[in-house]
Design an enzyme around this catalytic site. Structure first.
Site: not given
Ligand code: ADP
Length: 162
Positions: A17, A41, A90, A128
């Site tokens: 992030h 979630k 990703r 996460s």
């Molecule tokens: P959500 O519940 O909205 O998916 P996340 O916190 O899981 O929220 O992720 C927020 C954003 O960051 C999403 O666009 C997700 O694809 C992106 N993201 C999460 N981890 C990574 C990573 N390791 N590399 C690139 N983008 C990421």
């Protein structure tokens, strides 16, 4: 120059992030990290905890702020005067979900554009949920999250075990 939001659950923020925020902050005037209050979630951390951890991790970036939001992401974008939604991709996992979400958001708000960025190769398998899963089983994955996140994460996982 453009204002953008980077919405997500961020439970907790990972280096993936932060990598996206660093890249986005170089291309826009201001970036608001938008931490969703109630996620679909089930979260380990409260929204205030998620915000505080993210804010500390990006304190070195002057044009980035971290705020809470609820409701439609496109409405929050308009509220803060943002014309761009940044999301992270990703290569192995996100395309289908992100493209569906982007097209649905476009349907609701033609004036808000979604821009997807790629994090560094080393963060391509980082999420996460995976961090929480392996940390709960005792793995030291502290290198995958910002320095200020590892302590609270271990502490919370210990608490939720008992
Ligand atoms: P959500 O519940 O909205 O998916 P996340 O916190 O899981 O929220 O992720 C927020 C954003 O960051 C999403 O666009 C997700 O694809 C992106 N993201 C999460 N981890 C990574 C990573 N390791 N590399 C690139 N983008 C990421």
């Amino acid at each position: 120059m453009t204002r953008a939001i980077y919405p997500g659950t961020f439970d907790p923020v990972t280096n993936g992030h932060v990598d996206i925020v660093e890249r986005a902050s170089k291309t826009v005037e201001h970036l608001t990290v938008a931490v969703v209050q109630v996620s679909t979630k089930r979260t380990l951390f409260s929204v205030d905890e998620r915000i505080n951890m993210f804010a500390e991790a990006v304190a070195h970036l002057p044009n980035v702020s971290v705020k809470e939001y609820s409701g439609l992401t496109v409405n929050f974008a308009r509220e803060v005067g943002a014309s761009v939604i940044v999301r992270g991709l990703r290569i192995t996992s996100d395309f289908e979900y992100e493209s569906e979400m982007a097209l649905m958001n476009r349907r609701m708000a033609e004036d808000v554009e979604t821009i997807c960025l790629f994090s560094a190769l080393e963060y391509q398998i980082l999420s996460s949920s995976r961090v929480k899963e392996v940390a709960a089983l005792g793995a030291n994955v502290s290198a995958l999250v910002p320095k200020n996140v590892w302590g609270p994460l271990v502490e919370r996982l210990e608490i939720s075990k008992s």
